[in-house]
Scaffold this motif. Structure first.
Motif, short mmCIF file in Angstrom:
data_model
loop_
_atom_site.label_atom_id
_atom_site.label_comp_id
_atom_site.label_asym_id
_atom_site.label_seq_id
_atom_site.Cartn_x
_atom_site.Cartn_y
_atom_site.Cartn_z
N PRO A 116 0.80 -1.23 0.00
CA PRO A 116 0.00 0.00 0.00
C PRO A 116 0.83 1.28 0.00
N SER A 117 2.09 1.19 0.46
CA SER A 117 2.92 2.40 0.51
C SER A 117 3.57 2.73 -0.83
N ALA A 118 3.36 1.89 -1.85
CA ALA A 118 3.97 2.15 -3.16
C ALA A 118 3.42 3.45 -3.75
N PRO A 119 4.26 4.23 -4.44
CA PRO A 119 3.82 5.54 -4.96
C PRO A 119 2.81 5.40 -6.09
N ALA A 120 2.05 6.46 -6.32
CA ALA A 120 1.08 6.49 -7.42
C ALA A 120 1.79 6.76 -8.75
N SER A 121 1.16 6.37 -9.84
CA SER A 121 1.70 6.61 -11.18
C SER A 121 1.58 8.09 -11.52
N GLY A 132 12.91 10.67 -25.47
CA GLY A 132 12.99 9.52 -24.58
C GLY A 132 11.87 9.50 -23.56
N GLN A 133 12.01 8.60 -22.61
CA GLN A 133 10.98 8.40 -21.61
C GLN A 133 10.89 9.60 -20.68
N PRO A 134 9.68 10.11 -20.41
CA PRO A 134 9.54 11.27 -19.52
C PRO A 134 9.84 10.89 -18.08
N CYS A 135 10.18 11.91 -17.27
CA CYS A 135 10.41 11.68 -15.85
C CYS A 135 9.09 11.33 -15.16
N GLY A 136 9.21 10.57 -14.08
CA GLY A 136 8.01 10.21 -13.33
C GLY A 136 8.09 8.80 -12.80
N VAL A 137 6.96 8.34 -12.29
CA VAL A 137 6.83 7.00 -11.70
C VAL A 137 5.88 6.19 -12.56
N ASN A 138 6.34 5.04 -13.04
CA ASN A 138 5.44 4.15 -13.77
C ASN A 138 5.69 2.71 -13.37
N TYR A 139 4.72 1.86 -13.66
CA TYR A 139 4.76 0.45 -13.28
C TYR A 139 4.66 -0.43 -14.52
N PHE A 140 5.29 -1.59 -14.44
CA PHE A 140 5.04 -2.60 -15.47
C PHE A 140 5.15 -3.99 -14.87
N THR A 162 2.76 -2.30 -19.37
CA THR A 162 2.62 -1.16 -18.46
C THR A 162 1.26 -1.20 -17.76
N VAL A 163 1.27 -0.94 -16.46
CA VAL A 163 0.03 -0.80 -15.69
C VAL A 163 0.13 0.49 -14.87
N ARG A 164 -0.98 0.87 -14.24
CA ARG A 164 -1.00 2.10 -13.44
C ARG A 164 -1.53 1.81 -12.04
N LYS A 165 -0.98 2.52 -11.07
CA LYS A 165 -1.52 2.52 -9.71
C LYS A 165 -2.18 3.88 -9.51
N ILE A 166 -3.47 3.89 -9.28
CA ILE A 166 -4.24 5.14 -9.26
C ILE A 166 -5.06 5.23 -7.98
N GLN A 167 -5.51 6.44 -7.70
CA GLN A 167 -6.42 6.69 -6.59
C GLN A 167 -7.65 7.43 -7.10
N TYR A 168 -8.79 7.15 -6.46
CA TYR A 168 -10.02 7.87 -6.78
C TYR A 168 -10.43 8.73 -5.60
N ALA A 169 -11.26 9.71 -5.88
CA ALA A 169 -11.67 10.67 -4.86
C ALA A 169 -12.50 9.98 -3.78
N LEU A 297 -4.15 16.63 -15.70
CA LEU A 297 -3.30 17.03 -14.59
C LEU A 297 -3.31 15.93 -13.52
N ALA A 298 -2.18 15.77 -12.86
CA ALA A 298 -2.08 14.72 -11.85
C ALA A 298 -3.09 14.94 -10.74
N SER A 299 -3.60 13.85 -10.21
CA SER A 299 -4.54 13.93 -9.09
C SER A 299 -3.78 14.15 -7.79
N THR A 300 -4.49 14.70 -6.82
CA THR A 300 -3.91 14.86 -5.48
C THR A 300 -3.51 13.49 -4.93
N THR A 301 -2.36 13.43 -4.28
CA THR A 301 -1.90 12.19 -3.65
C THR A 301 -2.46 12.11 -2.24
N LEU A 302 -3.22 11.05 -1.96
CA LEU A 302 -3.77 10.84 -0.63
C LEU A 302 -2.87 9.86 0.13
N LEU A 303 -2.48 10.23 1.33
CA LEU A 303 -1.62 9.39 2.17
C LEU A 303 -2.35 9.06 3.46
#
Length: 376
Positions: A116-121, A132-140, A162-169, A297-303
């Motif tokens: 659960p502590s893994a960062p969001a995409s 080339g590949q843009p900066c950021g966090v991605n998963y595969f 490639t997959v994504r780890k996302i959060q919803y409101a 635009l990136a969503s707010t990161t909820l912790l």
């Protein structure tokens, strides 16, 4: 009635291993992340080999063209690494059962659990000249053959998707944001008061933000101009000085100004933070991308707590800032209000997978050019 369901398919270059995933977006519910469940199909020629699977979090924090003299601006974190074949078959989901039934005895299920502590995409928007590949966090998800999970994989027998780890409101609104700031002036009586209120705390992407501004000028200064903006905050946790803010929507107005001593003003301004207004701005944080499709635009990161920041993460926040300009001698007065910007949780439109469900296999083919095949 026969139901169809969608899966994503990708084959290794030699066609000996094929991976199927039911989806590519996995939701972080704060307390836990949806498991990645899929199926691998192994060719008869590879039945005597070991097959391993990994979930890799790739964090790129610098441009590829700047990697000289052995520098590397990318770190890969292996969140999961397991042997998938030969192993005893574990519990399977409905989607896996239907796929195995369709694909035959050479199909084997796998399930990966992301911490659960893994960062969001998150993707940082590159500049026009960047390559080339843009900066950021991605998963595969990576499937490969070898003697063990640390073996160097061969490209011809490796498949990665490639997959994504996302959060919803959240489903509930938080407390309505409101703040009052005051400024007094040396050698001058009275003070200037600025009150800013938002109509709610949680906004969905594309929604209009109503900013209620109330100014009470009990000083002898004159308010000449008002500026309101939405600022996106980006915190690259890996670096101590990796925090920066960018205005993604702004409005400057002199309507109702100048506000003379003893006067007051109340007005509402509206702002809509959109990627379409920031297309050419390097460093703007976007939600993680699949392929080259447009995102937002990136969503707010909820912790769950502020201490849960992962070193590989990029933390996104938003705030409304209102500034009053008082001229060269009077200076400025500003107020900030944080808010949450996210996607709403989608409705439950997916049908249950019944025993007579089918996957349309007409498009199931090995294709080494187009990396991702969608099947409906």
């Amino acid at each position: 009635m026969v139901f169809n369901f969608k899966v994503f398919k990708k084959s290794s270059p030699n066609g000996k291993i094929t991976m199927y995933l039911g989806k590519r977006d996995y939701v972080d519910h704060i307390s836990g992340v949806e498991p990645i469940d899929g199926v691998i199909l192994i060719d008869n020629d590879y039945k005597d080999r070991k097959v391993f699977g990994q979930v890799v979090c790739s964090f790129r924090y610098g441009r590829a063209e700047d990697e000289v003299m052995g520098l590397n601006f990318q770190k890969d974190l292996f969140l999961v690494s397991e042997q998938l074949y030969p192993v005893e078959k574990a519990n399977t989901s409905k989607m896996q059962e239907r796929l195995i039934r369709k694909l035959g005895p050479n199909a084997f299920p796998f399930t990966f659990i992301i911490p659960p502590s893994a960062p969001a995409s998150v993707t940082l928007q590159p500049g026009m000249e960047d390559e080339g590949q843009p900066c950021g966090v991605n998963y595969f998800v990576k499937i490969f053959t070898g003697e063990n999970d640390t073996d160097r994989s061969h490209a011809r027998s490796t498949v990665a998707m490639t997959v994504r780890k996302i959060q919803y409101a959240p489903s509930k609104q938080g407390r309505q944001p409101c703040t009052v700031v005051r400024k007094d002036f040396m050698l001058s009586p009275g003070e200037l008061e600025l009150e800013v209120t938002l109509d709610k705390q949680l906004y969905h992407h594309g929604e209009k933000i109503a900013i209620n501004i109330c100014i009470r000028n009990n000083s002898n200064k004159i308010v000449k101009k008002i500026k309101a903006m939405v600022q996106q905050g980006v915190d690259v946790v890996l670096f101590q000085n990796g925090q920066y803010r960018t205005a993604v929507a702004s409005l400057e107005t002199q309507e109702g100004c100048p506000i003379q001593p003893g006067s007051s003003l109340q007005k509402v301004v509206y702002l809509v933070p959109l990627l379409s207004s920031n297309k050419d701005r390097r460093g703007i944080a976007l939600d993680g991308q699949l392929k080259n499709a447009d995102t937002n635009l990136a969503s707010t990161t909820l912790l769950a707590s502020p201490d849960q920041k992962d070193a590989f993460g990029i933390i996104i926040s938003y705030a409304v800032k209102v500034k009053l300009y008082l001229g060269a001698l009077g200076g400025e007065l500003s107020a900030e209000l944080p808010f949450v910007l996210m996607h709403p949780k989608p409705g439950k439109t997916n049908k249950l997978i019944h025993a007579d469900s089918q996957v349309d296999t007409e498009m199931f083919r090995q294709d080494t050019v187009d990396p991702d095949n969608e099947l409906d």
